[in-house]
Design a protein around this motif. Structure first.
Motif, PDB file in Angstrom:
ATOM      1  N   LEU A 343     103.221 -39.410 -37.998  1.00  9.78           N
ATOM      2  CA  LEU A 343     102.374 -39.199 -36.825  1.00  9.78           C
ATOM      3  C   LEU A 343     102.385 -40.413 -35.903  1.00  9.78           C
ATOM      4  O   LEU A 343     102.349 -40.277 -34.667  1.00  9.78           O
ATOM      5  N   GLU A 344     102.408 -41.606 -36.461  1.00  9.35           N
ATOM      6  CA  GLU A 344     102.479 -42.806 -35.626  1.00  9.35           C
ATOM      7  C   GLU A 344     103.792 -42.845 -34.863  1.00  9.35           C
ATOM      8  O   GLU A 344     103.832 -43.245 -33.682  1.00  9.35           O
ATOM      9  N   GLN A 345     104.897 -42.443 -35.501  1.00  5.01           N
ATOM     10  CA  GLN A 345     106.189 -42.358 -34.800  1.00  5.01           C
ATOM     11  C   GLN A 345     106.095 -41.355 -33.657  1.00  5.01           C
ATOM     12  O   GLN A 345     106.611 -41.605 -32.552  1.00  5.01           O
ATOM     13  N   PHE A 346     105.449 -40.215 -33.928  1.00  2.00           N
ATOM     14  CA  PHE A 346     105.297 -39.167 -32.908  1.00  2.00           C
ATOM     15  C   PHE A 346     104.507 -39.695 -31.714  1.00  2.00           C
ATOM     16  O   PHE A 346     104.839 -39.452 -30.552  1.00  2.00           O
ATOM     17  N   THR A 347     103.463 -40.477 -32.025  1.00  2.00           N
ATOM     18  CA  THR A 347     102.642 -41.053 -30.945  1.00  2.00           C
ATOM     19  C   THR A 347     103.467 -42.022 -30.101  1.00  2.00           C
ATOM     20  O   THR A 347     103.358 -42.029 -28.864  1.00  2.00           O
ATOM     21  N   ASP A 348     104.285 -42.858 -30.771  1.00  2.00           N
ATOM     22  CA  ASP A 348     105.128 -43.807 -30.038  1.00  2.00           C
ATOM     23  C   ASP A 348     106.133 -43.074 -29.164  1.00  2.00           C
ATOM     24  O   ASP A 348     106.381 -43.456 -28.006  1.00  2.00           O
ATOM     25  N   VAL A 349     106.725 -41.993 -29.702  1.00  2.00           N
ATOM     26  CA  VAL A 349     107.731 -41.239 -28.932  1.00  2.00           C
ATOM     27  C   VAL A 349     107.100 -40.596 -27.704  1.00  2.00           C
ATOM     28  O   VAL A 349     107.671 -40.589 -26.611  1.00  2.00           O
ATOM     29  N   ARG A 350     105.863 -40.029 -27.881  1.00  2.00           N
ATOM     30  CA  ARG A 350     105.190 -39.365 -26.751  1.00  2.00           C
ATOM     31  C   ARG A 350     104.635 -40.361 -25.749  1.00  2.00           C
ATOM     32  O   ARG A 350     104.441 -40.035 -24.579  1.00  2.00           O
ATOM     33  N   GLY A 351     104.374 -41.576 -26.209  1.00  2.00           N
ATOM     34  CA  GLY A 351     103.747 -42.545 -25.315  1.00  2.00           C
ATOM     35  C   GLY A 351     102.339 -42.146 -24.943  1.00  2.00           C
ATOM     36  O   GLY A 351     101.933 -42.256 -23.771  1.00  2.00           O
ATOM     37  N   ASP A 352     101.590 -41.635 -25.945  1.00  2.00           N
ATOM     38  CA  ASP A 352     100.220 -41.161 -25.674  1.00  2.00           C
ATOM     39  C   ASP A 352      99.339 -42.295 -25.175  1.00  2.00           C
ATOM     40  O   ASP A 352      99.436 -43.438 -25.637  1.00  2.00           O
ATOM     41  N   GLU A 353      98.502 -41.976 -24.210  1.00  2.00           N
ATOM     42  CA  GLU A 353      97.520 -42.923 -23.723  1.00  2.00           C
ATOM     43  C   GLU A 353      96.416 -43.090 -24.762  1.00  2.00           C
ATOM     44  O   GLU A 353      96.139 -42.180 -25.547  1.00  2.00           O
ATOM     45  N   PRO A 354      95.756 -44.225 -24.773  1.00  2.00           N
ATOM     46  CA  PRO A 354      94.652 -44.415 -25.719  1.00  2.00           C
ATOM     47  C   PRO A 354      93.487 -43.489 -25.368  1.00  2.00           C
ATOM     48  O   PRO A 354      93.351 -43.050 -24.214  1.00  2.00           O
ATOM     49  N   PRO A 355      92.621 -43.149 -26.306  1.00  2.00           N
ATOM     50  CA  PRO A 355      91.463 -42.286 -26.030  1.00  2.00           C
ATOM     51  C   PRO A 355      90.595 -42.867 -24.928  1.00  2.00           C
ATOM     52  O   PRO A 355      90.466 -44.086 -24.804  1.00  2.00           O
ATOM     53  N   GLN A 356      90.013 -42.004 -24.123  1.00  2.00           N
ATOM     54  CA  GLN A 356      89.161 -42.439 -23.016  1.00  2.00           C
ATOM     55  C   GLN A 356      88.155 -41.357 -22.693  1.00  2.00           C
ATOM     56  O   GLN A 356      88.250 -40.220 -23.166  1.00  2.00           O
ATOM     57  N   GLN A 357      87.175 -41.699 -21.843  1.00  2.00           N
ATOM     58  CA  GLN A 357      86.184 -40.742 -21.359  1.00  2.00           C
ATOM     59  C   GLN A 357      86.465 -40.473 -19.891  1.00  2.00           C
ATOM     60  O   GLN A 357      86.073 -41.245 -19.025  1.00  2.00           O
ATOM     61  N   PRO A 358      87.151 -39.377 -19.583  1.00  2.00           N
ATOM     62  CA  PRO A 358      87.514 -39.110 -18.184  1.00  2.00           C
ATOM     63  C   PRO A 358      86.308 -38.692 -17.366  1.00  2.00           C
ATOM     64  O   PRO A 358      85.398 -38.026 -17.866  1.00  2.00           O
TER      65      PRO A 358
END
Length: 379
Positions: A343-358
């Motif tokens: 899952l960490e590899q998947f996150t790195d590949v997607r380049g997910d933004e860190p959690p936030q409150q939009p």
């Protein structure tokens, strides 16, 4: 001197209805003309039958106890009471004041009471409609006398006291002149005739208690608490009078898979987060058999899928509602070391933004409340 009805039956004045019934049957068996040909026994049988007819009926018994029967002290007109409209007749010139009044015998027949019964059905019965048998105990027509109240081969005889009119007039002199009162005949209790030989099976009521089963047709789309009326399916009236109605109240039991929302059915499917991301097909059970819903790739928690025409058929319509399937995305609560690494590899590949409150401007759909509102609107 008239015989006392309680003495004739051999019961006390506070005897119950069952005590009176038992006493009558015991005496009727020994005095009946078919058993005892003695003329004196026949005469006694008639008296016992008349006593039972009076004491077995709560209204007639009350009138008798108040002095309206043989041997009673008597009241206004010998019936324990009078109609207030008679007051005007008292001052209307005596018997002449009675002209034009509508008086007649009181019919023995009375409408039967209504019955309420409850039955439980499942949600599937609501979807398609069904039929159910409802069993209850009620009054039915006596099969021996068929509602005539008389023993077979006998019939009521005209009352000799009132001449069949059902009422008697009494004239008294007062300071104001002649006073005329009209009251129900104490001999026949206002019926105009006397049943000298009541039917033993129904005790002279024309009906008996019996268990009965009625089939109720339940249409589709009914709500919990709905009452269905079956006209004339209630208890049979006294002396074969018209039957009352039967009301069947419906209780819809909870279903394990579906909830009702108007004409729609609502259910849920649980899919792993990987299946929600990749897309999948989920088999579900419906009341029409097995079906499959297509969970599209990228489905979000709370998304609603629709199966058209598999819901409830509403009353007075043939168009069925739908099945609404809410997607519940299951996120694992614990991960193995290998799963975490992937899952960490998947996150790195997607380049997910860190959690936030939009904020509202950052969410073109109007934020979490807007999305919730849209989902409710879609349903």
């Amino acid at each position: 001197m008239n015989d006392d009805y309680y003495d004739l039956l051999g019961v006390s004045r506070d005897a119950s209805s069952e005590d009176i019934k038992r006493a009558y049957r015991k005496k009727a068996r020994s005095l009946h003309p078919d058993v005892n040909p003695d003329p004196s026994a026949q005469e006694q049988y008639k008296k016992v039958s008349q006593a039972y007819e009076t004491l077995a009926n709560p209204d007639k018994r009350r009138t008798y106890d108040m002095g309206g029967g043989p041997g009673g002290a008597g009241g206004f007109g010998g019936a324990g009471g009078f109609d207030f409209s008679d007051i005007f007749d008292m001052f209307a010139g005596g018997a002449a004041g009675m002209r034009g009044r509508s008086q007649g015998p009181v019919p023995r027949q009375r409408r039967g009471g209504d019955i309420l019964r409850r039955t439980t059905l499942g949600l599937k019965d609501v979807v398609f409609g069904t039929e159910q048998d409802v069993t209850f105990r009620t009054a039915v027509l006596c099969s021996v006398c068929e509602g005539s109240c008389c023993a077979p081969g006998t019939s009521p005889t005209r009352c000799t006291v009132c001449g069949g009119t059902g009422h008697v007039q009494r004239v008294a002199q007062s300071l104001l002149g002649q006073m005329v009162t009209v009251a129900p005949c104490s001999a026949c209790q206002g019926h105009g005739d006397i049943i000298e030989s009541p039917c033993v099976e129904c005790s002279g009521h024309g009906r008996v208690q019996q268990e009965r089963t009625t089939t109720v047709k339940i249409p589709s789309g009914v709500e919990d608490g709905t009452r269905i009326k079956l006209r004339g399916a209630g208890e049979v009236g006294e002396a074969g009078g018209p039957s009352g109605d039967l009301y069947v109240e419906l209780t819809v039991s909870a279903d394990d898979l579906f909830e009702r929302d108007g004409d729609d059915l609502v259910t849920r499917v649980r899919v792993p987060m990987t299946s929600a991301a990749l897309g999948t097909k989920v088999p579900i059970e419906t009341f029409d058999g097995a079906r499959e819903v297509d969970v599209r790739a990228g489905s979000q928690p709370g998304d609603v899928l629709t199966l058209k025409g598999l819901g409830i058929t509403p009353l007075r319509s043939e168009r069925r509602g739908d099945i609404k399937v809410e997607v519940e995305v299951v996120v694992p609560k614990s991960l193995s070391a290998e799963q975490r690494r992937i899952l960490e590899q998947f996150t790195d590949v997607r380049g997910d933004e860190p959690p936030q409150q939009p904020g509202r401007k950052a969410d073109q759909r109007g934020g979490v409340f807007g999305r919730l509102r849209d989902r409710l609107r879609d349903r």
